[in-house]
Motif scaffolding. Structure first.
Motif, PDB file in Angstrom:
ATOM      1  N   LYS A  72      12.188  35.760 -13.368  1.00  0.00           N
ATOM      2  CA  LYS A  72      11.122  36.728 -13.103  1.00  0.00           C
ATOM      3  C   LYS A  72      11.397  38.093 -13.703  1.00  0.00           C
ATOM      4  O   LYS A  72      10.839  39.092 -13.277  1.00  0.00           O
ATOM      5  CB  LYS A  72      10.905  36.850 -11.600  1.00  0.00           C
ATOM      6  N   SER A  73      12.252  38.137 -14.725  1.00  0.00           N
ATOM      7  CA  SER A  73      12.603  39.425 -15.324  1.00  0.00           C
ATOM      8  C   SER A  73      11.457  39.986 -16.161  1.00  0.00           C
ATOM      9  O   SER A  73      10.625  39.247 -16.694  1.00  0.00           O
ATOM     10  CB  SER A  73      13.845  39.282 -16.197  1.00  0.00           C
ATOM     11  N   GLU A  74      11.455  41.294 -16.275  1.00  0.00           N
ATOM     12  CA  GLU A  74      10.455  41.963 -17.104  1.00  0.00           C
ATOM     13  C   GLU A  74      10.623  41.557 -18.570  1.00  0.00           C
ATOM     14  O   GLU A  74       9.630  41.333 -19.269  1.00  0.00           O
ATOM     15  CB  GLU A  74      10.584  43.481 -16.969  1.00  0.00           C
ATOM     16  N   GLU A  75      11.875  41.444 -19.021  1.00  0.00           N
ATOM     17  CA  GLU A  75      12.116  41.044 -20.408  1.00  0.00           C
ATOM     18  C   GLU A  75      11.499  39.684 -20.709  1.00  0.00           C
ATOM     19  O   GLU A  75      10.857  39.498 -21.742  1.00  0.00           O
ATOM     20  CB  GLU A  75      13.618  40.954 -20.694  1.00  0.00           C
ATOM     21  N   HIS A  77       9.055  38.179 -19.062  1.00  0.00           N
ATOM     22  CA  HIS A  77       7.603  38.301 -18.974  1.00  0.00           C
ATOM     23  C   HIS A  77       7.033  38.840 -20.289  1.00  0.00           C
ATOM     24  O   HIS A  77       6.063  38.292 -20.830  1.00  0.00           O
ATOM     25  CB  HIS A  77       7.221  39.211 -17.801  1.00  0.00           C
ATOM     26  N   ILE A  78       7.640  39.880 -20.817  1.00  0.00           N
ATOM     27  CA  ILE A  78       7.156  40.479 -22.057  1.00  0.00           C
ATOM     28  C   ILE A  78       7.325  39.524 -23.234  1.00  0.00           C
ATOM     29  O   ILE A  78       6.416  39.361 -24.053  1.00  0.00           O
ATOM     30  CB  ILE A  78       7.851  41.839 -22.295  1.00  0.00           C
ATOM     31  N   TYR A  99      -2.366  44.367 -22.759  1.00  0.00           N
ATOM     32  CA  TYR A  99      -1.286  44.516 -21.785  1.00  0.00           C
ATOM     33  C   TYR A  99      -0.732  45.940 -21.816  1.00  0.00           C
ATOM     34  O   TYR A  99      -0.531  46.562 -20.771  1.00  0.00           O
ATOM     35  CB  TYR A  99      -0.173  43.502 -22.064  1.00  0.00           C
ATOM     36  N   THR A 103      -0.844  48.602 -18.701  1.00  0.00           N
ATOM     37  CA  THR A 103       0.396  49.041 -18.054  1.00  0.00           C
ATOM     38  C   THR A 103       0.827  50.441 -18.457  1.00  0.00           C
ATOM     39  O   THR A 103       1.803  50.966 -17.906  1.00  0.00           O
ATOM     40  CB  THR A 103       1.545  48.063 -18.375  1.00  0.00           C
ATOM     41  N   ARG A 105       2.173  51.235 -21.234  1.00  0.00           N
ATOM     42  CA  ARG A 105       3.386  51.098 -22.046  1.00  0.00           C
ATOM     43  C   ARG A 105       2.990  51.203 -23.520  1.00  0.00           C
ATOM     44  O   ARG A 105       1.987  50.638 -23.933  1.00  0.00           O
ATOM     45  CB  ARG A 105       4.023  49.752 -21.760  1.00  0.00           C
ATOM     46  N   ILE A 113      11.598  45.976 -26.112  1.00  0.00           N
ATOM     47  CA  ILE A 113      11.988  45.078 -25.013  1.00  0.00           C
ATOM     48  C   ILE A 113      11.949  43.626 -25.495  1.00  0.00           C
ATOM     49  O   ILE A 113      12.859  42.842 -25.233  1.00  0.00           O
ATOM     50  CB  ILE A 113      11.076  45.289 -23.789  1.00  0.00           C
ATOM     51  N   ARG A 114      10.898  43.260 -26.210  1.00  0.00           N
ATOM     52  CA  ARG A 114      10.753  41.892 -26.733  1.00  0.00           C
ATOM     53  C   ARG A 114      11.888  41.535 -27.688  1.00  0.00           C
ATOM     54  O   ARG A 114      12.496  40.467 -27.578  1.00  0.00           O
ATOM     55  CB  ARG A 114       9.402  41.743 -27.437  1.00  0.00           C
TER      56      ARG A 114
END
Length: 136
Positions: A72-75, A77-78, A99, A103, A105, A113-114
């Motif tokens: 469930k990490s943000e990394e 998810h992205i 997105y 957000t 961002r 991040i990706r």
């Protein structure tokens, strides 16, 4: 019969290290395959095809992202949002731009991040492959 999934072949030999481009291609290939391959998760970070001609390995990297980055990490998810958006042209789940707007961002932050997430996957995959080779 579903059409052949367009995607790359894995690195030709185990001695060929994975690259960020390999990870990106395989993730997009998995999202392209999803409409044609019903999948399920029998346990943890394992995905299997319920029926059809798509090999289970098509989805191995998707499951591996959860192992490396955290389910469930943000990394993660992205990274998966990006792969899905690239594979579907933003037609499923929206685009990266949508997105980022939603957000607040920036696209540059999203991409940093990706890319960092992809590089972590590459490092873990190459480390796992070299450990497998050493065990043989």
């Amino acid at each position: 019969m579903p059409p052949r999934i367009e995607g790359p072949d894995p690195p030709a030999r185990r001695a060929d290290p994975w690259t960020r481009a390999d990870v990106e291609r395989w993730l997009k290939a998995a999202f392209r395959a999803m409409p044609y391959a019903p999948i399920y998760a029998p346990r943890g970070s394992t995905l299997q095809v319920a029926a059809g001609v798509t090999p289970d390995a098509t989805f191995d990297l998707l499951a591996f992202t959860g192992t490396v980055l955290g389910e469930k990490s943000e990394e993660r998810h992205i990274l998966l949002l990006w792969a899905r958006s690239m594979a579907t042209g933003g037609g499923v789940g929206g685009s990266v731009s949508e997105y980022c707007l939603r957000t607040g961002r920036s696209r540059a932050t999203f991409d940093r991040i990706r890319i960092r997430a992809c590089e972590r996957i590459v490092e873990a995959k190459n480390r796992a492959d070299s450990q497998d080779d050493a065990a043989r």
